[in-house]
Scaffold this motif. Sequence first.
Motif, short mmCIF file in Angstrom:
data_model
loop_
_atom_site.label_atom_id
_atom_site.label_comp_id
_atom_site.label_asym_id
_atom_site.label_seq_id
_atom_site.Cartn_x
_atom_site.Cartn_y
_atom_site.Cartn_z
N SER A 54 17.49 22.76 35.90
CA SER A 54 16.66 21.71 35.30
C SER A 54 16.05 22.14 33.98
O SER A 54 16.08 21.39 33.00
CB SER A 54 15.53 21.32 36.27
OG SER A 54 16.04 20.82 37.46
N ALA A 55 15.52 23.36 33.95
CA ALA A 55 14.89 23.84 32.72
C ALA A 55 15.89 24.03 31.59
O ALA A 55 15.63 23.64 30.45
CB ALA A 55 14.16 25.16 33.00
N SER A 56 17.05 24.60 31.91
CA SER A 56 18.04 24.82 30.85
C SER A 56 18.68 23.51 30.40
O SER A 56 18.99 23.34 29.23
CB SER A 56 19.09 25.83 31.28
OG SER A 56 19.68 25.46 32.49
N TYR A 57 18.85 22.56 31.32
CA TYR A 57 19.38 21.25 30.95
C TYR A 57 18.40 20.54 30.02
O TYR A 57 18.80 19.99 28.99
CB TYR A 57 19.62 20.42 32.22
CG TYR A 57 20.39 19.15 32.00
CD1 TYR A 57 21.78 19.15 31.93
CD2 TYR A 57 19.74 17.92 31.86
CE1 TYR A 57 22.49 17.99 31.73
CE2 TYR A 57 20.45 16.75 31.66
CZ TYR A 57 21.82 16.79 31.61
OH TYR A 57 22.51 15.64 31.41
N MET A 61 18.77 19.29 26.09
CA MET A 61 18.59 17.90 25.68
C MET A 61 17.61 17.78 24.52
O MET A 61 17.76 16.91 23.67
CB MET A 61 18.11 17.04 26.86
CG MET A 61 19.12 16.89 27.97
SD MET A 61 20.65 16.18 27.35
CE MET A 61 21.85 17.08 28.27
N SER A 62 16.61 18.63 24.51
CA SER A 62 15.67 18.64 23.37
C SER A 62 15.34 20.10 23.05
O SER A 62 14.37 20.65 23.55
CB SER A 62 14.40 17.85 23.71
OG SER A 62 13.81 18.34 24.89
N PRO A 63 16.16 20.72 22.19
CA PRO A 63 15.95 22.13 21.86
C PRO A 63 14.60 22.36 21.18
O PRO A 63 14.05 21.44 20.56
CB PRO A 63 17.09 22.45 20.87
CG PRO A 63 18.06 21.36 21.02
CD PRO A 63 17.31 20.17 21.52
N PHE A 78 20.84 30.70 20.95
CA PHE A 78 20.05 29.99 21.96
C PHE A 78 20.94 29.11 22.82
O PHE A 78 20.85 29.11 24.05
CB PHE A 78 18.95 29.15 21.29
CG PHE A 78 18.30 28.18 22.24
CD1 PHE A 78 17.36 28.62 23.16
CD2 PHE A 78 18.64 26.84 22.23
CE1 PHE A 78 16.77 27.73 24.05
CE2 PHE A 78 18.06 25.94 23.10
CZ PHE A 78 17.12 26.39 24.01
N ILE A 79 21.82 28.37 22.20
CA ILE A 79 22.69 27.44 22.94
C ILE A 79 23.65 28.21 23.84
O ILE A 79 23.87 27.83 24.99
CB ILE A 79 23.43 26.49 21.97
CG1 ILE A 79 22.42 25.49 21.41
CG2 ILE A 79 24.58 25.79 22.65
CD1 ILE A 79 22.96 24.59 20.34
N TYR A 117 26.10 17.79 29.41
CA TYR A 117 25.56 19.02 28.84
C TYR A 117 26.45 19.51 27.69
O TYR A 117 25.96 19.87 26.63
CB TYR A 117 25.46 20.10 29.92
CG TYR A 117 24.82 21.38 29.45
CD1 TYR A 117 23.48 21.60 29.62
CD2 TYR A 117 25.57 22.36 28.80
CE1 TYR A 117 22.88 22.76 29.18
CE2 TYR A 117 24.99 23.52 28.35
CZ TYR A 117 23.65 23.72 28.55
OH TYR A 117 23.06 24.86 28.09
N GLY A 118 27.76 19.54 27.92
CA GLY A 118 28.69 20.01 26.90
C GLY A 118 28.67 19.18 25.63
O GLY A 118 28.69 19.71 24.52
N ILE A 119 28.60 17.86 25.79
CA ILE A 119 28.56 16.97 24.62
C ILE A 119 27.30 17.20 23.82
O ILE A 119 27.33 17.35 22.59
CB ILE A 119 28.70 15.50 25.06
CG1 ILE A 119 30.12 15.24 25.58
CG2 ILE A 119 28.34 14.55 23.93
CD1 ILE A 119 30.29 13.92 26.30
#
Length: 159
Positions: A54-57, A61-63, A78-79, A117-119
């Motif tokens: 959840s945290a990494s997703y 989504m909003s770096p 980071f990514i 996630y990949g997109i």
Amino acid sequence: MGIEGRRRDVEEQPINPNTSSSESPFAYFRFDKKRDSPDQARSAILVVAALVVSASYQAMMSPPEVFKDKPHRALLVFIYANTLAWSASNTILELLTASLPYQRELRLSYGSMACAYGIVAAIHADLKSSTEYFLLFSCYLIPYIVRLLPMAIKYMCCK
């Protein structure tokens, strides 16, 4: 009165047991086969893995805004690291939910989440070369390779 999922044949121990000075203060919180059931360990691992997923997703989504002023390479690191953490935790979730019902639905949700996630990762990373795409895809695949490689070697050697 026992806790659900906890072995009933084991006597409850206090939360802060007296530990000798040679032991770590966290020794009590380690898995103990005599005290803890496999169900408890599985539940704890599922919770931790779900939190990391959840945290990494959400981080993808909003770096963090800090990367706007940094070089592009810092954002890529980071990514890549975030993708590795997300994929490793997702692998754990897949492994621990493999015996649950509704496998098609679970696999569909894992696959859909991986595509989203990949997109988003590719869009945020602004990938410019095939090497950057390869590294992103490798970060996604490494946990699967680490899990499947020993099984493949064992299969090939024992055949």
